[in-house]
Design an enzyme around this catalytic site. Structure first.
Site, PDB file in Angstrom:
ATOM      1  N   ARG A  26      75.399  43.662  49.001  1.00 46.26           N
ATOM      2  CA  ARG A  26      74.993  44.878  48.288  1.00 46.26           C
ATOM      3  C   ARG A  26      73.481  45.001  48.141  1.00 46.26           C
ATOM      4  O   ARG A  26      72.958  46.087  47.948  1.00 46.26           O
ATOM      5  CB  ARG A  26      75.601  44.901  46.880  1.00 46.26           C
ATOM      6  N   GLN A  49      49.620  43.283  29.661  1.00 44.44           N
ATOM      7  CA  GLN A  49      49.449  44.533  30.395  1.00 44.44           C
ATOM      8  C   GLN A  49      50.085  44.374  31.772  1.00 44.44           C
ATOM      9  O   GLN A  49      49.958  43.317  32.404  1.00 44.44           O
ATOM     10  CB  GLN A  49      47.953  44.850  30.525  1.00 44.44           C
ATOM     11  N   ASN A  51      50.294  46.537  35.439  1.00 43.22           N
ATOM     12  CA  ASN A  51      49.763  47.670  36.188  1.00 43.22           C
ATOM     13  C   ASN A  51      50.407  47.739  37.564  1.00 43.22           C
ATOM     14  O   ASN A  51      50.780  46.710  38.137  1.00 43.22           O
ATOM     15  CB  ASN A  51      48.236  47.546  36.352  1.00 43.22           C
ATOM     16  N   ARG A  62      39.970  46.463  48.225  1.00 43.31           N
ATOM     17  CA  ARG A  62      39.758  46.695  46.794  1.00 43.31           C
ATOM     18  C   ARG A  62      39.240  45.391  46.196  1.00 43.31           C
ATOM     19  O   ARG A  62      39.786  44.338  46.448  1.00 43.31           O
ATOM     20  CB  ARG A  62      41.055  47.105  46.110  1.00 43.31           C
ATOM     21  N   HIS A  65      37.115  41.941  41.816  1.00 44.47           N
ATOM     22  CA  HIS A  65      36.942  42.254  40.404  1.00 44.47           C
ATOM     23  C   HIS A  65      37.243  41.046  39.511  1.00 44.47           C
ATOM     24  O   HIS A  65      38.075  40.213  39.844  1.00 44.47           O
ATOM     25  CB  HIS A  65      37.877  43.393  39.998  1.00 44.47           C
ATOM     26  N   HIS A 122      39.087  38.711  42.044  1.00 45.28           N
ATOM     27  CA  HIS A 122      40.255  39.045  42.853  1.00 45.28           C
ATOM     28  C   HIS A 122      39.999  40.320  43.653  1.00 45.28           C
ATOM     29  O   HIS A 122      39.387  41.267  43.174  1.00 45.28           O
ATOM     30  CB  HIS A 122      41.482  39.263  41.962  1.00 45.28           C
ATOM     31  N   TYR A 135      50.790  44.151  39.000  1.00 47.60           N
ATOM     32  CA  TYR A 135      49.915  43.161  38.385  1.00 47.60           C
ATOM     33  C   TYR A 135      50.425  42.834  36.988  1.00 47.60           C
ATOM     34  O   TYR A 135      50.697  43.739  36.201  1.00 47.60           O
ATOM     35  CB  TYR A 135      48.502  43.715  38.190  1.00 47.60           C
ATOM     36  N   ASP A 171      32.938  49.666  44.279  1.00 52.56           N
ATOM     37  CA  ASP A 171      32.979  48.355  44.932  1.00 52.56           C
ATOM     38  C   ASP A 171      31.833  48.158  45.923  1.00 52.56           C
ATOM     39  O   ASP A 171      31.347  47.041  46.096  1.00 52.56           O
ATOM     40  CB  ASP A 171      34.320  48.146  45.633  1.00 52.56           C
TER      41      ASP A 171
END
Length: 186
Positions: A26, A49, A51, A62, A65, A122, A135, A171
């Site tokens: 299934r 949090q 995200n 990306r 950060h 990251h 995240y 960035d």
């Protein structure tokens, strides 16, 4: 039986977490997070949090950060759809792997999460179109604590696997590292 198996990486405290879905004809059920089972990895930290992102174009980068202490965060990154080259850079002052990076391929076809501790930057490059990421964060986003590294910094020499097709204006404005940067004190 645990639904998770942690795997060490060449950088201390950076962990690749393999998930173990249960499935049959299934489909499957996959646990993405369990406070009790992940306590050895998380300690007393709490996920505060969650995200979700979508990146439309393959080749997009990306990041890189991070948040300065006391807002530094542990981050769990899962690719739900598509595939990415996920990168973590050690920024911990005094670490034997200071400014070393490690990357993992994460994809919707692989039940894996990269667990990136406090003191790391990251970023990722999309390997396919329409990459969707989830995240988990142990600290809320704090704009005043946010910072970044230039993903093309020759001092880092990240071997991005594809030509870079897009980066955000923010960035591209991250400066290259200088000798004055000695790392983050956690």
């Amino acid at each position: 039986m645990s639904r998770f198996t942690p795997h060490a990486t060449p950088i201390a405290d950076l962990v690749l977490l393999e998930r173990h879905p249960l499935g049959d004809a299934r489909g499957f059920l996959e646990r993405l997070y369990c406070q009790d089972e992940l306590r050895p990895l998380l300690g007393e930290r709490r996920i505060v949090q969650i995200n979700r992102t979508l990146t439309a174009q393959a080749g997009t980068v990306r990041g890189l950060h991070f948040q300065h202490p006391p807002h530094a965060e542990l981050k769990g990154v899962t690719c739900l759809r598509g595939a990415i080259f996920d990168v973590a850079v050690d920024l911990r002052q005094g670490s034997p792997t200071f400014l070393h990076w490690h990357a993992e391929r994460l994809g919707g076809d692989q039940p894996r999460t990269l667990v990136i501790p406090e003191g790391f930057a990251h970023g990722f490059q999309t390997l396919t179109d329409d990459c969707e990421l989830l995240y988990l964060h142990t600290a809320a986003y704090c704009p005043e604590a946010e910072a970044g590294l230039n993903a093309l910094d020759p001092r880092l020499a990240i071997a991005w696997p594809q030509p870079i097709t897009a980066r955000s204006a923010r960035d591209t404005q991250h400066a290259e590292l200088t000798a004055a940067f000695t790392g983050l004190t956690l």
